[in-house]
Design a protein around this motif. Structure first.
Motif, PDB file in Angstrom:
ATOM      1  N   ALA A  37      13.602  18.431   0.297  1.00  0.00           N
ATOM      2  CA  ALA A  37      12.212  18.856   0.111  1.00  0.00           C
ATOM      3  C   ALA A  37      11.378  18.418   1.315  1.00  0.00           C
ATOM      4  CB  ALA A  37      11.634  18.259  -1.175  1.00  0.00           C
ATOM      5  N   TRP A  38      10.657  19.373   1.906  1.00  0.00           N
ATOM      6  CA  TRP A  38       9.856  19.051   3.092  1.00  0.00           C
ATOM      7  C   TRP A  38       8.742  18.058   2.773  1.00  0.00           C
ATOM      8  CZ3 TRP A  38       4.696  20.111   2.678  1.00  0.00           C
ATOM      9  CH2 TRP A  38       4.311  21.052   1.709  1.00  0.00           C
ATOM     10  N   GLN A  39       8.299  18.040   1.506  1.00  0.00           N
ATOM     11  CA  GLN A  39       7.224  17.118   1.140  1.00  0.00           C
ATOM     12  C   GLN A  39       7.621  15.658   1.350  1.00  0.00           C
ATOM     13  OE1 GLN A  39       8.411  19.619  -0.736  1.00  0.00           O
ATOM     14  NE2 GLN A  39       6.831  20.514  -2.062  1.00  0.00           N
ATOM     15  N   GLY A  40       8.934  15.363   1.183  1.00  0.00           N
ATOM     16  CA  GLY A  40       9.414  13.991   1.400  1.00  0.00           C
ATOM     17  C   GLY A  40       9.211  13.547   2.834  1.00  0.00           C
ATOM     18  N   ALA A  41       9.476  14.458   3.770  1.00  0.00           N
ATOM     19  CA  ALA A  41       9.276  14.139   5.188  1.00  0.00           C
ATOM     20  C   ALA A  41       7.789  13.971   5.506  1.00  0.00           C
ATOM     21  CB  ALA A  41       9.889  15.242   6.054  1.00  0.00           C
ATOM     22  N   VAL A  42       6.946  14.848   4.949  1.00  0.00           N
ATOM     23  CA  VAL A  42       5.499  14.771   5.200  1.00  0.00           C
ATOM     24  C   VAL A  42       4.932  13.459   4.652  1.00  0.00           C
ATOM     25  CG1 VAL A  42       3.267  15.793   4.647  1.00  0.00           C
ATOM     26  CG2 VAL A  42       5.195  17.264   5.252  1.00  0.00           C
ATOM     27  N   LEU A  43       5.395  13.068   3.461  1.00  0.00           N
ATOM     28  CA  LEU A  43       4.924  11.808   2.875  1.00  0.00           C
ATOM     29  C   LEU A  43       5.254  10.636   3.786  1.00  0.00           C
ATOM     30  CD1 LEU A  43       3.707  10.136   0.583  1.00  0.00           C
ATOM     31  CD2 LEU A  43       5.959  10.152  -0.531  1.00  0.00           C
ATOM     32  N   MET A  94       4.519  10.788  -6.033  1.00  0.00           N
ATOM     33  CA  MET A  94       5.680  11.315  -6.756  1.00  0.00           C
ATOM     34  C   MET A  94       5.402  11.456  -8.250  1.00  0.00           C
ATOM     35  SD  MET A  94       8.856   9.399  -4.854  1.00  0.00           S
ATOM     36  CE  MET A  94       9.279   9.827  -3.167  1.00  0.00           C
ATOM     37  N   SER A  95       4.694  10.502  -8.833  1.00  0.00           N
ATOM     38  CA  SER A  95       4.444  10.560 -10.277  1.00  0.00           C
ATOM     39  C   SER A  95       3.489  11.702 -10.629  1.00  0.00           C
ATOM     40  CB  SER A  95       3.865   9.233 -10.777  1.00  0.00           C
ATOM     41  OG  SER A  95       2.627   8.944 -10.143  1.00  0.00           O
ATOM     42  N   THR A  96       2.658  12.121  -9.679  1.00  0.00           N
ATOM     43  CA  THR A  96       1.748  13.241  -9.925  1.00  0.00           C
ATOM     44  C   THR A  96       2.354  14.584  -9.548  1.00  0.00           C
ATOM     45  OG1 THR A  96       0.739  12.886  -7.744  1.00  0.00           O
ATOM     46  CG2 THR A  96      -0.331  11.850  -9.643  1.00  0.00           C
ATOM     47  N   GLY A  97       3.543  14.571  -8.943  1.00  0.00           N
ATOM     48  CA  GLY A  97       4.225  15.818  -8.612  1.00  0.00           C
ATOM     49  C   GLY A  97       3.874  16.386  -7.256  1.00  0.00           C
ATOM     50  N   ILE A  98       3.045  15.696  -6.490  1.00  0.00           N
ATOM     51  CA  ILE A  98       2.711  16.179  -5.150  1.00  0.00           C
ATOM     52  C   ILE A  98       3.963  16.187  -4.270  1.00  0.00           C
ATOM     53  CG2 ILE A  98       1.349  15.712  -3.070  1.00  0.00           C
ATOM     54  CD1 ILE A  98      -0.744  14.411  -4.881  1.00  0.00           C
ATOM     55  N   VAL A  99       4.780  15.161  -4.433  1.00  0.00           N
ATOM     56  CA  VAL A  99       6.045  15.036  -3.707  1.00  0.00           C
ATOM     57  C   VAL A  99       7.168  14.909  -4.730  1.00  0.00           C
ATOM     58  CG1 VAL A  99       7.367  13.613  -2.088  1.00  0.00           C
ATOM     59  CG2 VAL A  99       4.904  13.918  -1.755  1.00  0.00           C
ATOM     60  N   VAL A 124       0.838  -1.206   0.000  1.00  0.00           N
ATOM     61  CA  VAL A 124       0.000   0.000   0.000  1.00  0.00           C
ATOM     62  C   VAL A 124       0.869   1.251   0.000  1.00  0.00           C
ATOM     63  CG1 VAL A 124      -1.686   1.327   1.324  1.00  0.00           C
ATOM     64  CG2 VAL A 124      -1.939  -1.151   1.102  1.00  0.00           C
ATOM     65  N   VAL A 125       1.910   1.261   0.825  1.00  0.00           N
ATOM     66  CA  VAL A 125       2.801   2.417   0.893  1.00  0.00           C
ATOM     67  C   VAL A 125       3.549   2.616  -0.428  1.00  0.00           C
ATOM     68  CG1 VAL A 125       4.931   3.269   1.962  1.00  0.00           C
ATOM     69  CG2 VAL A 125       3.063   2.429   3.382  1.00  0.00           C
ATOM     70  N   THR A 126       3.934   1.521  -1.061  1.00  0.00           N
ATOM     71  CA  THR A 126       4.591   1.618  -2.373  1.00  0.00           C
ATOM     72  C   THR A 126       3.678   2.315  -3.374  1.00  0.00           C
ATOM     73  OG1 THR A 126       5.880  -0.397  -1.987  1.00  0.00           O
ATOM     74  CG2 THR A 126       5.611   0.309  -4.271  1.00  0.00           C
ATOM     75  N   ILE A 127       2.421   1.931  -3.392  1.00  0.00           N
ATOM     76  CA  ILE A 127       1.457   2.522  -4.334  1.00  0.00           C
ATOM     77  C   ILE A 127       1.222   3.996  -4.009  1.00  0.00           C
ATOM     78  CG2 ILE A 127      -0.940   2.438  -5.119  1.00  0.00           C
ATOM     79  CD1 ILE A 127      -0.827  -0.614  -4.618  1.00  0.00           C
ATOM     80  N   ILE A 128       1.034   4.325  -2.733  1.00  0.00           N
ATOM     81  CA  ILE A 128       0.812   5.720  -2.329  1.00  0.00           C
ATOM     82  C   ILE A 128       2.009   6.587  -2.707  1.00  0.00           C
ATOM     83  CG2 ILE A 128       0.599   7.262  -0.331  1.00  0.00           C
ATOM     84  CD1 ILE A 128      -1.033   5.058   1.044  1.00  0.00           C
ATOM     85  N   THR A 129       3.205   6.107  -2.382  1.00  0.00           N
ATOM     86  CA  THR A 129       4.423   6.876  -2.660  1.00  0.00           C
ATOM     87  C   THR A 129       4.626   7.059  -4.154  1.00  0.00           C
ATOM     88  OG1 THR A 129       5.412   5.966  -0.652  1.00  0.00           O
ATOM     89  CG2 THR A 129       6.905   7.002  -2.218  1.00  0.00           C
ATOM     90  N   TYR A 130       4.370   6.000  -4.909  1.00  0.00           N
ATOM     91  CA  TYR A 130       4.561   6.080  -6.368  1.00  0.00           C
ATOM     92  C   TYR A 130       3.647   7.143  -6.973  1.00  0.00           C
ATOM     93  CZ  TYR A 130       4.957   4.668 -11.243  1.00  0.00           C
ATOM     94  OH  TYR A 130       5.178   4.659 -12.601  1.00  0.00           O
ATOM     95  N   PHE A 131       2.370   7.131  -6.598  1.00  0.00           N
ATOM     96  CA  PHE A 131       1.437   8.081  -7.195  1.00  0.00           C
ATOM     97  C   PHE A 131       1.660   9.501  -6.663  1.00  0.00           C
ATOM     98  CE2 PHE A 131      -0.890   4.188  -8.335  1.00  0.00           C
ATOM     99  CZ  PHE A 131      -1.096   4.457  -9.682  1.00  0.00           C
TER     100      PHE A 131
END
Length: 431
Positions: free
Chosen positions: A391-397, A361-366, A352-359
């Motif tokens: 990037a702070w977004q990496g920590a938030v993710l 990043m691929s959508t540019g949110i992170v 689940v985390v792999t899928i969340i992280t992939y999308f």
């Protein structure tokens, strides 16, 4: 009964495969070769982070910022950019050692064979080796070269095609002469291969390997489906008491490191990062959250819901090392190994985390991983920040992913804790 049948099926399928992979001399040499290069890779990555601190380009003048980056540039250029060389030496050394021979000669003959096959022309200038050929781009050729050269060297030595020095000659001299013929014959074969390929449309072995093998595998390894399969295999191997990361990473690391290097080059050039899946995608956003299986979430839940003494004590024991991504106390103390009550969250949560992280990043949110190798003991939050190029977004993710993992594990840990608590009550009454 159903649980037992399911466990037996998994054991019959996975254990023989895992055992063969774990004991394969080539995968072992490959794994240890990357371990040799790891300190150098981390050193280079640290200076990439330092050279790209956030807001420095705004605080310093353009000239000062360029001078600052140029001063620190050699740290990564001498390590990350030529990481393939260190891996090749490590593979040749470790594979030769497995045959009880002098490992150092296996390492140097692998390096020399690789350099013979490597193009030595850059923009029309001969005698110059492009650093891209010595890094991730040349890694597949380097791996195959190290395996073959070490095997050829071993073959010639075991055939006793060596020069025997008389008694009284110093050991260092005697060893050098005994290695002379095996090394010479091995390198001659690689020279002949180079000459043969110069008459083909590929021109070099490196072009052949990159076109026919590395590119297709890299495309496969950069996709979400292949990554999910790799993650599931890691978790299942761990479930049966085998080091899943060592087994699976031995196969996927060359692909993930190549993708990592592409992102690093793009990050340093200030252009869009090409890949979501990289080595740091796995190491930071999956492993870098308490260790394999992201068990920092499990540690937090042990403190929140634990009623049994076993769970409470395990939380105290696993907490400090879990912050630094060491999770053996949880894996062996909960336990996770061979425990059907935790199999579902153990496998499901990383997927689940792999899928969340992939999308994300691929959508540019992170931001995508910047190719910076962050030391694996770096705590959650900080490693996500560093791996995404500050990037702070990496920590938030990572925090979001941690909460997701806690949500998946919660009901299963409640059941486990209740089971332990009731058993402890029965044991205390019997006393």
């Amino acid at each position: 009964m159903n649980n037992n049948k399911f466990m037996n099926v998994l054991e019959k399928i996975l254990l023989p495969v895992a055992d063969k992979l774990n004991n394969n001399r080539y995968l072992t040499a490959l794994r240890d070769g990357f371990m040799l290069a790891l300190p150098l890779i981390i050193f280079g990555s640290i200076f990439v982070v330092i050279a790209n601190f956030p807001f420095l380009d705004r605080l310093l003048s353009e000239e000062a910022y360029a001078a600052y980056q140029n001063a620190l540039g050699p740290a990564s250029a001498a390590t990350l950019s030529i990481m393939g060389l260190f891996v090749i030496i490590g593979i040749g050394y470790n594979l030769t050692r497995q045959y009880k021979l002098q490992g150092i000669y296996g390492g140097v003959v692998a390096l020399a064979a690789f350099l013979i096959l490597t193009p030595q022309v850059l923009e029309g200038i001969s005698g110059v080796i492009p650093t891209s050929s010595l890094g991730a781009e040349g890694l597949f050729l380097g791996i195959f070269t190290a395996f073959i050269s070490a095997e050829l060297y071993r073959y010639f030595v075991q055939k006793n095609w060596t020069i025997k020095m008389p008694p009284g000659v110093p050991d260092a001299v005697s060893r050098s002469f005994s290695a002379l013929i095996p090394i010479a014959m091995t390198l001659t074969i690689f020279l002949a291969v180079r000459i043969i390929f110069s008459y083909t449309p590929f021109e070099t072995v490196q072009n052949f390997i990159y076109t026919v093998i590395q590119q297709p595998l890299t495309v496969l390894g950069s996709g979400l489906p292949a990554t999910i399969v790799a993650v599931i295999m890691i978790q299942l191997f761990w479930f049966f008491g085998l080091h899943g990361q060592i087994i699976v990473n031995s196969v996927f690391d060359p692909v993930w490191y190549a993708l990592n290097d592409q992102n690093l080059q793009a990050f340093q050039a200030g252009i869009e990062l090409p890949n979501v899946i990289t080595k740091q995608f796995i190491d930071t956003f999956l492993v870098g959250m308490g260790g394999s299986g992201m068990t920092l979430a499990v540690v937090i839940l042990l403190f929140l819901i634990g009623r049994s003494r076993q769970i409470k004590e395990l939380g105290k024991l696993g907490g400090p090392p879990g912050i630094f991504n060491v999770n053996e106390p949880i894996i062996f103390g909960l336990p996770i190994i061979m425990n059907p009550l935790v199999l579902i969250p153990w496998v499901l949560a990383p997927v689940v985390v792999t899928i969340i992280t992939y999308f994300a990043m691929s959508t540019g949110i992170v931001p995508k991983p910047a190719g910076i190798i962050v030391p694996w003991t770096t705590p959650i939050g900080l490693n996500g920040f560093l791996a995404t190029g500050n990037a702070w977004q990496g920590a938030v993710l990572q925090i979001v992913n941690l909460l997701v993992v806690m949500g998946i594990w919660w009901p299963f840990l409640k059941i486990l804790d209740k089971n332990y608590y009731e058993n402890e009550k029965k044991a205390s009454k019997q006393k």
